[in-house]
Scaffold this motif. Sequence first.
Motif, mmCIF file in Angstrom:
data_model
loop_
_atom_site.group_PDB
_atom_site.id
_atom_site.type_symbol
_atom_site.label_atom_id
_atom_site.label_comp_id
_atom_site.label_asym_id
_atom_site.label_seq_id
_atom_site.Cartn_x
_atom_site.Cartn_y
_atom_site.Cartn_z
ATOM 1 N N GLN A 64 12.568 -56.813 -79.151
ATOM 2 C CA GLN A 64 13.416 -56.841 -80.352
ATOM 3 C C GLN A 64 14.173 -58.157 -79.876
ATOM 4 O O GLN A 64 14.627 -58.349 -78.880
ATOM 5 C CB GLN A 64 14.354 -55.925 -80.524
ATOM 6 C CG GLN A 64 15.307 -55.859 -81.498
ATOM 7 C CD GLN A 64 16.280 -54.619 -81.786
ATOM 8 O OE1 GLN A 64 16.223 -53.893 -80.576
ATOM 9 N NE2 GLN A 64 17.213 -54.639 -82.507
ATOM 10 N N LYS A 65 14.298 -58.957 -81.023
ATOM 11 C CA LYS A 65 15.230 -60.390 -80.696
ATOM 12 C C LYS A 65 16.713 -59.803 -80.625
ATOM 13 O O LYS A 65 17.155 -59.025 -81.324
ATOM 14 C CB LYS A 65 15.007 -61.100 -82.123
ATOM 15 C CG LYS A 65 13.587 -61.633 -82.034
ATOM 16 C CD LYS A 65 13.616 -62.469 -83.314
ATOM 17 C CE LYS A 65 12.069 -62.975 -83.513
ATOM 18 N NZ LYS A 65 12.003 -63.820 -84.978
ATOM 19 N N ASP A 66 17.189 -60.596 -79.553
ATOM 20 C CA ASP A 66 18.664 -60.256 -79.423
ATOM 21 C C ASP A 66 19.471 -61.134 -80.205
ATOM 22 O O ASP A 66 19.169 -62.189 -80.492
ATOM 23 C CB ASP A 66 19.000 -60.776 -77.839
ATOM 24 C CG ASP A 66 18.270 -59.917 -76.850
ATOM 25 O OD1 ASP A 66 17.783 -58.666 -77.265
ATOM 26 O OD2 ASP A 66 17.821 -60.174 -75.764
#
Length: 67
Positions: A64-66
């Motif tokens: 998941q992209k932060d």
Amino acid sequence: LAPEIREKFHGRAEIRQVFKVSRIGNIAGCMVTEGHIQRGSKIRLIRNGAVVVEDQVLESLRRQKDS
């Protein structure tokens, strides 16, 4: 002799959303809640304490992209 089968717990994930893709089928969007999960691992889908699917292989993972 019969083969000895061992099971090792690596992690647990929670399905957050199911995406329907016409060419591929259903894709589960999951979040790992315990341990770690690796691509190629065998997985078991449990719903309300009952095993729904067993011995499926995890094909791909994405982080998941932060924000």
